[in-house]
Design a protein around this motif. Structure first.
Motif, short mmCIF file in Angstrom:
data_model
loop_
_atom_site.label_atom_id
_atom_site.label_comp_id
_atom_site.label_asym_id
_atom_site.label_seq_id
_atom_site.Cartn_x
_atom_site.Cartn_y
_atom_site.Cartn_z
N LYS A 1 0.81 -1.23 0.00
CA LYS A 1 0.00 0.00 0.00
C LYS A 1 0.84 1.27 0.00
O LYS A 1 0.30 2.36 0.09
N ARG A 2 2.16 1.15 -0.05
CA ARG A 2 2.97 2.36 0.01
C ARG A 2 2.93 3.10 -1.33
O ARG A 2 2.79 2.48 -2.38
N THR A 3 3.09 4.44 -1.26
CA THR A 3 3.38 5.21 -2.46
C THR A 3 4.87 5.05 -2.76
O THR A 3 5.28 4.82 -3.88
N GLN A 4 5.66 5.19 -1.69
CA GLN A 4 7.10 4.98 -1.79
C GLN A 4 7.61 4.70 -0.37
O GLN A 4 6.96 5.06 0.61
N ALA A 5 8.77 4.07 -0.30
CA ALA A 5 9.40 3.87 1.01
C ALA A 5 10.12 5.17 1.39
O ALA A 5 10.47 5.98 0.53
N VAL A 6 10.33 5.35 2.70
CA VAL A 6 11.02 6.54 3.20
C VAL A 6 12.20 6.06 4.04
O VAL A 6 12.02 5.60 5.17
N LEU A 7 13.39 6.14 3.47
CA LEU A 7 14.56 5.59 4.17
C LEU A 7 14.97 6.44 5.36
O LEU A 7 15.20 5.94 6.46
N GLY A 8 15.10 7.73 5.13
CA GLY A 8 15.56 8.61 6.22
C GLY A 8 15.85 9.97 5.63
O GLY A 8 15.69 10.20 4.43
#
Ligand code: URA
Length: 196
Positions: free
Chosen positions: A24-31
């Protein structure tokens, strides 16, 4: 070198399917923030705005956190690196479950190894449970320093808890005062803050 390795990790998280949060993510957020910082903050997981922008702590909690950091003389541009326990948004902002936390933890461990912070602030119960003690209670452990793998770690409340319950702000003030003190002792004796 650090930037290259973080970019490599970013490519990995964008393709990661280790748990169901990828569905369900639009994009991952690493940091985000300065990867050369001595101070690392760890939250829970991206919210709606973070999922949209690909940047951690840019929604309402992030704006409050920026103010707290600014008063303590810190900023993501200059001296803070910030990330989360899970890199993909849990639908509806629910807490990430233990399987999701465990699946994502290797990324966090690699980030910590790369950035080598002297001080880590854990924002909220999920970060405390995932990193230090699955049974840990944030109300009991906030404001208390823990030495973990040679790093000075302090848990405090998550900024979203302050938005729900402003009475907690004074505790977080105290905790960040303690972070400033520790930063002066361990990192930079001349660190300037508005707190003390
Ligand atoms: N809450 C978090 O825990 N992390 C974010 O990045 C944003 C909100």
């Amino acid at each position: 070198m650090i930037e290259e390795q973080l970019s490599q990790m970013d490519r990995e998280v964008q393709e990661c399917t280790r748990c169901e949060l990828y569905l369900k993510r639009t994009q991952a957020v690493l940091g985000g923030g300065n990867p050369f910082s001595e101070l690392m903050l760890i939250g829970e997981g991206p919210g709606e705005e973070e999922d949209r922008q690909g940047v951690p702590f840019v929604g309402k909690s992030g704006q409050l956190l920026d103010k707290i950091l600014a008063a303590a003389g810190f900023s993501k541009e200059e001296n803070v690196y910030i990330t989360n326990i899970v890199k993909c948004r849990p639908p509806g902002n629910r807490e990430p479950n233990p399987e999701e936390r465990a699946a994502c933890l290797p990324f966090l461990m690699r980030q910590i190894e790369l950035i080598q912070p002297g001080i880590i602030v854990l924002l909220g119960s999920t970060a405390l449970k995932a990193l230090i003690n699955p049974e840990g209670r944030i109300t009991k452990m906030r404001g208390k320093w823990i030495t973990w793998n040679g790093i000075q770690v302090i848990p405090t409340y998550h900024p979203s808890a302050l938005l729900r319950n402003p009475d907690l702000k004074k505790d977080v003030w105290e905790d960040f005062k303690s972070v400033v003190q520790k930063y002066r002792e361990e990192i930079d004796p001349h660190h300037h803050s508005n707190y003390t």
